[in-house]
Design a protein around this motif. Structure first.
Motif, PDB file in Angstrom:
ATOM      1  N   ILE A  43       0.766  -1.604   0.194  1.00 56.64           N
ATOM      2  CA  ILE A  43       0.124  -0.005  -0.094  1.00 56.64           C
ATOM      3  C   ILE A  43       1.006   1.938  -0.072  1.00 56.64           C
ATOM      4  CG2 ILE A  43      -2.015   1.521   1.461  1.00 56.64           C
ATOM      5  CD1 ILE A  43      -2.453  -1.202   0.210  1.00 56.64           C
ATOM      6  N   ALA A  44       1.639   0.875   0.746  1.00 56.67           N
ATOM      7  CA  ALA A  44       3.107   2.317   0.888  1.00 56.67           C
ATOM      8  C   ALA A  44       3.777   1.352   0.750  1.00 56.67           C
ATOM      9  CB  ALA A  44       2.229   3.497   2.382  1.00 56.67           C
ATOM     10  N   GLY A  45       5.605   2.071   0.533  1.00 55.74           N
ATOM     11  CA  GLY A  45       6.580   2.360   0.210  1.00 55.74           C
ATOM     12  C   GLY A  45       7.479   2.627   0.401  1.00 55.74           C
ATOM     13  N   ILE A  46       8.815   2.558   0.990  1.00 59.69           N
ATOM     14  CA  ILE A  46       9.958   3.955   1.134  1.00 59.69           C
ATOM     15  C   ILE A  46      10.323   4.052  -0.208  1.00 59.69           C
ATOM     16  CG2 ILE A  46      11.726   4.348   2.542  1.00 59.69           C
ATOM     17  CD1 ILE A  46      10.775   1.845   4.510  1.00 59.69           C
ATOM     18  N   ALA A  47      10.734   5.280  -0.092  1.00 60.03           N
ATOM     19  CA  ALA A  47      11.573   5.421  -1.268  1.00 60.03           C
ATOM     20  C   ALA A  47      10.532   5.392  -2.847  1.00 60.03           C
ATOM     21  CB  ALA A  47      12.876   4.877  -1.540  1.00 60.03           C
ATOM     22  N   TYR A  48       9.357   4.708  -2.849  1.00 53.31           N
ATOM     23  CA  TYR A  48       8.475   4.542  -4.081  1.00 53.31           C
ATOM     24  C   TYR A  48       8.514   4.969  -5.586  1.00 53.31           C
ATOM     25  CZ  TYR A  48       4.121   6.631  -4.859  1.00 53.31           C
ATOM     26  OH  TYR A  48       3.339   7.098  -4.919  1.00 53.31           O
ATOM     27  N   ARG A  49       8.570   6.340  -5.233  1.00 51.91           N
ATOM     28  CA  ARG A  49       8.943   7.499  -6.045  1.00 51.91           C
ATOM     29  C   ARG A  49       9.474   6.813  -7.168  1.00 51.91           C
ATOM     30  NH1 ARG A  49       6.823  12.892  -4.398  1.00 51.91           N
ATOM     31  NH2 ARG A  49       8.819  13.603  -4.723  1.00 51.91           N
ATOM     32  N   ALA A  50      11.038   6.945  -6.204  1.00 50.69           N
ATOM     33  CA  ALA A  50      12.230   6.942  -7.060  1.00 50.69           C
ATOM     34  C   ALA A  50      12.318   5.939  -7.860  1.00 50.69           C
ATOM     35  CB  ALA A  50      13.561   6.835  -5.560  1.00 50.69           C
ATOM     36  N   ARG A  51      11.465   4.611  -7.567  1.00 50.78           N
ATOM     37  CA  ARG A  51      12.300   3.894  -8.178  1.00 50.78           C
ATOM     38  C   ARG A  51      10.278   3.557  -9.037  1.00 50.78           C
ATOM     39  NH1 ARG A  51      11.537   1.327  -2.971  1.00 50.78           N
ATOM     40  NH2 ARG A  51       8.710   0.366  -3.125  1.00 50.78           N
ATOM     41  N   MET A  52       9.539   3.885  -8.626  1.00 51.34           N
ATOM     42  CA  MET A  52       8.278   4.157 -10.048  1.00 51.34           C
ATOM     43  C   MET A  52       9.188   5.206 -10.768  1.00 51.34           C
ATOM     44  SD  MET A  52       4.554   5.755  -9.685  1.00 51.34           S
ATOM     45  CE  MET A  52       5.136   7.525  -9.008  1.00 51.34           C
ATOM     46  N   HIS A  53       9.738   6.713 -11.399  1.00 45.88           N
ATOM     47  CA  HIS A  53      10.607   6.862 -11.876  1.00 45.88           C
ATOM     48  C   HIS A  53      11.459   6.155 -12.432  1.00 45.88           C
ATOM     49  CE1 HIS A  53      13.329  10.381 -13.088  1.00 45.88           C
ATOM     50  NE2 HIS A  53      11.476  11.355 -13.426  1.00 45.88           N
ATOM     51  N   SER A  54      12.128   5.352 -12.064  1.00 47.68           N
ATOM     52  CA  SER A  54      13.315   4.417 -12.570  1.00 47.68           C
ATOM     53  C   SER A  54      12.459   3.615 -13.607  1.00 47.68           C
ATOM     54  CB  SER A  54      14.288   3.626 -11.709  1.00 47.68           C
ATOM     55  OG  SER A  54      15.317   2.521 -12.004  1.00 47.68           O
ATOM     56  N   PHE A  55      11.915   2.331 -13.312  1.00 43.93           N
ATOM     57  CA  PHE A  55      10.650   1.752 -13.674  1.00 43.93           C
ATOM     58  C   PHE A  55      10.326   2.718 -15.317  1.00 43.93           C
ATOM     59  CE2 PHE A  55      10.000  -0.408  -9.668  1.00 43.93           C
ATOM     60  CZ  PHE A  55      11.321  -1.789 -10.301  1.00 43.93           C
ATOM     61  N   PHE A  56       9.318   4.046 -14.613  1.00 37.75           N
ATOM     62  CA  PHE A  56       8.903   4.993 -15.659  1.00 37.75           C
ATOM     63  C   PHE A  56       9.401   5.235 -17.036  1.00 37.75           C
ATOM     64  CE2 PHE A  56       6.779   8.420 -18.380  1.00 37.75           C
ATOM     65  CZ  PHE A  56       6.089   7.940 -18.378  1.00 37.75           C
ATOM     66  N   ALA A  57      11.313   5.748 -16.547  1.00 36.82           N
ATOM     67  CA  ALA A  57      12.014   5.765 -17.404  1.00 36.82           C
ATOM     68  C   ALA A  57      12.548   4.941 -18.554  1.00 36.82           C
ATOM     69  CB  ALA A  57      13.998   6.115 -17.107  1.00 36.82           C
ATOM     70  N   GLU A  58      12.680   3.503 -17.981  1.00 36.15           N
ATOM     71  CA  GLU A  58      12.762   1.889 -18.739  1.00 36.15           C
ATOM     72  C   GLU A  58      11.689   2.303 -19.582  1.00 36.15           C
ATOM     73  OE1 GLU A  58      13.078  -1.530 -16.106  1.00 36.15           O
ATOM     74  OE2 GLU A  58      14.711  -0.299 -15.319  1.00 36.15           O
ATOM     75  N   LEU A  59      10.029   2.254 -19.557  1.00 35.77           N
ATOM     76  CA  LEU A  59       9.298   2.252 -20.535  1.00 35.77           C
ATOM     77  C   LEU A  59       9.215   3.176 -21.761  1.00 35.77           C
ATOM     78  CD1 LEU A  59       6.470   1.402 -17.459  1.00 35.77           C
ATOM     79  CD2 LEU A  59       8.170  -0.736 -19.182  1.00 35.77           C
TER      80      LEU A  59
END
Length: 114
Positions: A43-59
């Motif tokens: 539901i909520a994770g630590i530093a998920y925004r940075a991981r999300m940004h990284s995954f989005f940059a891959e896509l």
């Protein structure tokens, strides 16, 4: 803030050369995939925004977007119901393999022996 001042600000930014990015349905879907993958079912994770940004940059490597803007976009997508519940579930399943799929993959992988 009145609607007129908002329009004035948008016109001023357009005149200065700053353009708003138009998000396509595919870009929105990739933003959600990156969000689901970054959270990994939490539901909520630590530093998920940075991981999300990284995954989005891959896509979407050709789309320059800041972490905060991406997080805001995901929140907007979820609130505005751009995708129906079935489509959201499909995107979540694409991003996060289920525990059953992980177990099947583990059975197929060779196991080390003692």
């Amino acid at each position: 803030m009145s609607a007129g001042s908002s329009r004035t600000r948008q016109a001023a930014s357009a005149a200065s050369g700053v353009r708003r990015m138009r998000w396509t349905k595919n870009m929105n879907a990739n933003a959600l995939r990156a969000n689901y993958r970054a959270k990994g079912g939490e539901i909520a994770g630590i530093a998920y925004r940075a991981r999300m940004h990284s995954f989005f940059a891959e896509l979407e490597p050709s789309i320059p977007v800041m972490e905060q803007n991406l997080a805001d976009r995901v929140r907007y997508i979820m609130c505005s119901k751009i995708f129906d519940d079935a489509e959201l579930e499909r995107l979540r399943r694409e991003a996060i393999p289920s525990s059953n799929e992980l177990a099947m993959a583990g059975e197929a992988a060779p196991q080390p022996t003692d």
